[in-house]
Design a protein around this motif. Structure first.
Motif, mmCIF file in Angstrom:
data_model
loop_
_atom_site.group_PDB
_atom_site.id
_atom_site.type_symbol
_atom_site.label_atom_id
_atom_site.label_comp_id
_atom_site.label_asym_id
_atom_site.label_seq_id
_atom_site.Cartn_x
_atom_site.Cartn_y
_atom_site.Cartn_z
ATOM 1 N N GLU A 5 0.828 -1.210 0.000
ATOM 2 C CA GLU A 5 0.000 0.000 0.000
ATOM 3 C C GLU A 5 0.861 1.259 0.000
ATOM 4 N N ASN A 6 0.813 2.003 -1.078
ATOM 5 C CA ASN A 6 1.361 3.367 -1.164
ATOM 6 C C ASN A 6 2.791 3.478 -0.645
ATOM 7 N N VAL A 8 6.481 4.561 -0.353
ATOM 8 C CA VAL A 8 7.332 5.690 -0.746
ATOM 9 C C VAL A 8 8.675 5.512 -0.052
ATOM 10 N N THR A 15 13.804 10.339 -4.965
ATOM 11 C CA THR A 15 12.709 9.410 -4.680
ATOM 12 C C THR A 15 12.942 8.117 -5.440
ATOM 13 N N GLY A 19 5.032 5.873 -4.292
ATOM 14 C CA GLY A 19 3.619 5.551 -4.094
ATOM 15 C C GLY A 19 3.154 4.290 -4.781
ATOM 16 N N SER A 21 1.481 0.659 -5.175
ATOM 17 C CA SER A 21 0.470 -0.177 -4.529
ATOM 18 C C SER A 21 0.107 -1.337 -5.454
ATOM 19 N N THR A 43 12.042 -1.740 -3.813
ATOM 20 C CA THR A 43 10.730 -2.278 -3.462
ATOM 21 C C THR A 43 10.849 -3.683 -2.891
ATOM 22 N N SER A 53 10.204 1.768 4.684
ATOM 23 C CA SER A 53 9.725 2.803 3.769
ATOM 24 C C SER A 53 9.481 4.096 4.543
ATOM 25 N N VAL A 55 6.862 5.990 3.746
ATOM 26 C CA VAL A 55 5.405 5.960 3.817
ATOM 27 C C VAL A 55 4.952 4.613 3.271
ATOM 28 N N GLY A 56 3.817 4.115 3.783
ATOM 29 C CA GLY A 56 3.227 2.911 3.214
ATOM 30 C C GLY A 56 3.363 1.688 4.090
ATOM 31 N N ARG A 207 7.539 4.182 -10.019
ATOM 32 C CA ARG A 207 6.087 4.046 -10.056
ATOM 33 C C ARG A 207 5.665 2.975 -11.049
#
Length: 312
Positions: A5-6, A8, A15, A19, A21, A43, A53, A55-56, A207
């Motif tokens: 999920e999302n 980052v 980056t 984001g 998912s 990832t 991460s 975020v996520g 992404r």
């Protein structure tokens, strides 16, 4: 089985993952694809718990990887691009070591015998790992990922550096693993994923730019340049002839055999029709073509098309 999920991940102002998912169900064999620098390895490292991460969340069969790391990681079998083998150990010693390291509580002898049987290394259990071929070392690495019978298997570039015969063997093994496990195949070789995966997740610049069944993603390209050809003749000689045809970009043997006939995947340059040249070259050596089947555009073409479409 796996829910992302999302995600980052940033390194300073850069980056790496922006984001992402996706979800993967039990029993799927999924190719996770991207060029170097796309965010693929980052990832994978977050999913396996090696990195956190910014975020996520990552859920392994309901367990969040950072909130319940011990429980989540027990459900993952991970083979890095360079298997972390101890070269001075025998295969049996190493697998027993991994068994202890993972805190496995399955019946030791029966479980390790089953793992060795699945990856076909029972005949080398008493050999020192250093003395094995690269193909067998890769099998030992896969065996270590299977210890504890984790439901999720993650393989990072499992066929890099292998010869054609070893590549076919590892591909067949991955297909077999998919019957009882969820498998993620992380690779930058798009044809490799096409050979074993029924679903593709393609990322670039951190992404996801495509997520779908292999045949669906292939439809992004209408210029077909790939064929499966079945030829009656010595495999190595036929392969050499096909590779030398004008306009051929790539050719590799497939696992299918029919008596003295072997099958090959062959890809040409854009706008080059290799069928007539292939017929004449093989006929000259009296190697008859028993079958010719269009198998769609290469996933490399799909990737380039998707990048262009996204304007990346």
């Amino acid at each position: 089985m796996l829910k992302v999920e999302n995600l980052v991940k940033k390194y300073g102002n850069a980056t790496a993952v922006a984001g992402i998912s996706f979800s993967i169900e039990k029993g799927e064999i999924v190719g996770f694809l991207g060029p170097n620098g796309a965010g693929k390895s980052t990832t994978m490292n977050i999913i396996t718990g090696y990195l956190s991460s910014n975020v996520g969340n990552v859920y392994i069969d309901g367990d969040e990887i950072l909130e319940k790391p011990e429980s989540a990681k027990k459900k993952i079998g991970y083979l890095p691009e360079q298997p972390p083998l101890y070269m001075e150990m025998t295969v049996g010693e190493y697998l027993n070591f991994v068994y202890e390291l993972r805190g496995c509580n399955l019946p030791r002898k029966e479980h390790l015998d089953e793992v060795c049987s699945v990856v076909k290394i029972k005949d080398v259990q008493n050999r020192v790992i250093r003395n094995l071929s690269k193909g067998y070392k890769q099998r030992v690495g896969i065996a270590s990922a299977l210890i504890g019978n984790p439901p999720l298997i993650i393989l990072d570039e499992p066929t890099i550096g292998l010869d054609p015969k070893q590549i076919i063997e590892v591909r067949n093994l991955i297909r077999a693993l998919g019957k009882n496990h969820t498998v993620i195949l992380s690779t930058h070789i798009l044809s490799e994923a096409q050979a074993v995966c029924d679903r593709m997740i393609i990322i670039d610049h951190g992404r996801i730019i495509a997520d779908g069944k292999t045949e669906e993603i292939n439809k992004f390209i209408v210029d077909n340049r790939r064929y499966k050809v079945t030829v009656s003749g010595p495999q190595n000689e036929v392969l050499s002839i096909l590779k030398k045809l004008p306009g051929v970009l790539h050719c590799e043997p497939l696992a299918e055999r029919d008596g003295d006939a072997a099958s090959f995947a062959i890809e040409s340059q854009s706008g080059v029709d290799i069928r007539k040249a292939m017929f004449y070259a093989l006929a000259e050596r009296n190697y008859p073509i028993l079958g010719l089947e269009a198998i769609g555009a290469s996933l490399e073409d799909v990737f380039i098309s998707l990048i262009d479409k996204e304007g990346v």
